[in-house]
Scaffold this active site. Sequence first.
Site, short mmCIF file in Angstrom:
data_model
loop_
_atom_site.label_atom_id
_atom_site.label_comp_id
_atom_site.label_asym_id
_atom_site.label_seq_id
_atom_site.Cartn_x
_atom_site.Cartn_y
_atom_site.Cartn_z
N GLN A 53 0.85 -1.19 0.00
CA GLN A 53 0.00 0.00 0.00
C GLN A 53 0.88 1.24 0.00
O GLN A 53 1.74 1.40 0.88
CB GLN A 53 -0.92 0.01 1.23
CG GLN A 53 -1.84 1.22 1.30
CD GLN A 53 -2.70 1.20 2.55
OE1 GLN A 53 -2.60 0.30 3.38
NE2 GLN A 53 -3.55 2.21 2.69
N GLU A 71 3.39 6.81 7.97
CA GLU A 71 4.72 7.06 8.52
C GLU A 71 5.43 5.76 8.91
O GLU A 71 6.64 5.64 8.76
CB GLU A 71 4.64 7.99 9.74
CG GLU A 71 6.01 8.36 10.29
CD GLU A 71 6.00 9.59 11.15
OE1 GLU A 71 7.03 9.87 11.80
OE2 GLU A 71 4.97 10.28 11.19
N ASN A 105 -4.55 7.12 11.89
CA ASN A 105 -4.07 6.61 13.17
C ASN A 105 -5.22 6.13 14.04
O ASN A 105 -5.07 5.18 14.82
CB ASN A 105 -3.26 7.69 13.90
CG ASN A 105 -1.85 7.80 13.37
OD1 ASN A 105 -0.98 7.01 13.71
ND2 ASN A 105 -1.61 8.77 12.51
#
Length: 285
Positions: A53, A71, A105
């Site tokens: 991805q 990240e 997140n």
Amino acid sequence: MTPAARHAPQNARSVWSIPLQSILPNPRQPRRTFDEAALGALAASIRQLGLLQPVAVRAVDASRYELIAGERRLRACALLGMTHIDALVLPATALGSALLALVENLQREDLHYLEEAQGYADVLREEGMTQERLARQIGKSQSAVANKLRLLRLEAPVCQALRAYDLGERHARALLRLPLASLRLEAVQRMGEQRLTARQAEALALSLLSALQQDGRPARRVLPLMRDHRLYLNAIRDVVRQMRKAGLDAEETVREQPDCVEIIVRMPRFSQKTPPAQEAKAARP
């Protein structure tokens, strides 16, 4: 041709191979800690299977991009020594970047509740959003956002202890019932040292609050010895910082002794004399 050589279309999504060194970190990234073992496992997976991805970025200028999401994938690729990474270039605004980073997140179960709360606060402060609008953007209720933000009332030493002892969000909420920083610090220490469950932590907070309300001040008790004196030290330093913010010329000195830590706090002595303006007013007939 990579996006470093030309701009990506601003009205369409496209995947590009981007140099890792041209990707800037997202200043609104809510996650502050990254598990090194988990990063190592992710890097091993990417080595074996490739990057399944792409990360998401937005163009800052002709040669730089700001990371929106991914990240952990970016860090794992850096661990492998990769120089380029597949990236989905989005025509995202600064606000969109903040929200996308937060939502990504939130979809992961290991985001710490204090990091989540700080992520909410950052978006609200920097973008001037209301809690209602933020809640709609991330698919949560306004009360859920408000309850998470309340956790930011806890002092830095208390938050450090919550992390150090791996205490849950219910433990943190129980601490909010206590009106004094000293009681919150004592409570979180006891929760961690005694490994209290969330229900036991709530009972402890109620008992401390009851003792406080009995005569207007906390009942005298012997505190358990803290394993790390730095929690107390950080609390004192935090008080001194607040004094400086209030305009007081305060400072602390810390000396490590063989059997103790010596802390000296210095602040100006205030005169008890009546201010001149009040003296002049009092002298008028």
